[in-house]
Design a protein around this motif. Structure first.
Motif, mmCIF file in Angstrom:
data_model
loop_
_atom_site.group_PDB
_atom_site.id
_atom_site.type_symbol
_atom_site.label_atom_id
_atom_site.label_comp_id
_atom_site.label_asym_id
_atom_site.label_seq_id
_atom_site.Cartn_x
_atom_site.Cartn_y
_atom_site.Cartn_z
ATOM 1 N N ALA A 27 -6.262 -3.201 1.096
ATOM 2 C CA ALA A 27 -6.038 -3.928 -0.156
ATOM 3 C C ALA A 27 -4.589 -4.393 -0.255
ATOM 4 C CB ALA A 27 -6.403 -3.056 -1.347
ATOM 5 N N THR A 30 -4.218 -7.323 1.918
ATOM 6 C CA THR A 30 -4.882 -8.481 1.322
ATOM 7 C C THR A 30 -4.006 -9.117 0.246
ATOM 8 O OG1 THR A 30 -7.039 -7.487 1.734
ATOM 9 C CG2 THR A 30 -6.962 -9.260 0.112
ATOM 10 N N LYS A 50 -10.360 -15.965 -4.715
ATOM 11 C CA LYS A 50 -11.128 -15.245 -3.698
ATOM 12 C C LYS A 50 -10.318 -14.115 -3.092
ATOM 13 C CE LYS A 50 -14.158 -19.032 -2.362
ATOM 14 N NZ LYS A 50 -14.540 -19.970 -1.312
ATOM 15 N N TRP A 51 -9.058 -14.364 -2.757
ATOM 16 C CA TRP A 51 -8.205 -13.329 -2.183
ATOM 17 C C TRP A 51 -7.975 -12.203 -3.193
ATOM 18 C CZ3 TRP A 51 -6.219 -12.587 2.676
ATOM 19 C CH2 TRP A 51 -6.463 -13.611 3.596
ATOM 20 N N THR A 52 -7.802 -12.551 -4.451
ATOM 21 C CA THR A 52 -7.612 -11.530 -5.489
ATOM 22 C C THR A 52 -8.856 -10.678 -5.641
ATOM 23 O OG1 THR A 52 -6.101 -13.015 -6.656
ATOM 24 C CG2 THR A 52 -7.012 -11.170 -7.903
ATOM 25 N N LEU A 53 -10.023 -11.286 -5.648
ATOM 26 C CA LEU A 53 -11.267 -10.534 -5.787
ATOM 27 C C LEU A 53 -11.522 -9.639 -4.579
ATOM 28 C CD1 LEU A 53 -13.559 -13.194 -7.460
ATOM 29 C CD2 LEU A 53 -12.614 -11.119 -8.488
ATOM 30 N N TRP A 54 -11.179 -10.099 -3.382
ATOM 31 C CA TRP A 54 -11.329 -9.255 -2.189
ATOM 32 C C TRP A 54 -10.404 -8.046 -2.274
ATOM 33 C CZ3 TRP A 54 -15.080 -8.758 1.020
ATOM 34 C CH2 TRP A 54 -15.907 -9.829 1.311
ATOM 35 N N GLY A 55 -9.158 -8.261 -2.685
ATOM 36 C CA GLY A 55 -8.223 -7.145 -2.820
ATOM 37 C C GLY A 55 -8.673 -6.150 -3.863
ATOM 38 N N SER A 57 -11.741 -5.684 -4.864
ATOM 39 C CA SER A 57 -12.956 -5.021 -4.358
ATOM 40 C C SER A 57 -12.609 -3.883 -3.401
ATOM 41 C CB SER A 57 -13.857 -6.027 -3.648
ATOM 42 O OG SER A 57 -14.277 -7.022 -4.552
ATOM 43 N N LEU A 58 -11.614 -4.083 -2.558
ATOM 44 C CA LEU A 58 -11.193 -3.024 -1.650
ATOM 45 C C LEU A 58 -10.620 -1.832 -2.414
ATOM 46 C CD1 LEU A 58 -9.579 -5.144 1.191
ATOM 47 C CD2 LEU A 58 -11.604 -3.699 1.381
#
Length: 75
Positions: A27, A30, A50-55, A57-58
């Motif tokens: 995270a 990311t 998208k990058w914020t949501l991936w981070g 989510s991790l």
């Protein structure tokens, strides 16, 4: 916080924290990539979201996933 946490953890694998640490570091990477992409490429809008949501989510998987592992599998 991640670097300071390494000081206080005696044995990462004995305390069952390895998966939480790996997900937190992913995270962190990311969010670092998000900041670098914003600075270098000017990411905004959908790409930054998208990058914020991936981070996020991790981080969420690291927190709730570790609770699930410690409460369910450890018994």
């Amino acid at each position: 916080a991640i670097l300071a946490g390494f000081i206080f953890v005696d044995d990462l694998f004995a305390q069952h924290l390895a998966h939480k640490t790996v997900l937190s570091i992913l995270a962190l990477l990311t969010f670092s990539a998000l900041l670098a992409g914003r600075k270098i490429y000017g990411w905004r809008g959908i790409t930054a979201s998208k990058w914020t949501l991936w981070g996020f989510s991790l981080l969420m998987l690291g927190f709730f996933g570790s609770k699930l592992v410690l409460e369910t599998i450890s018994k």
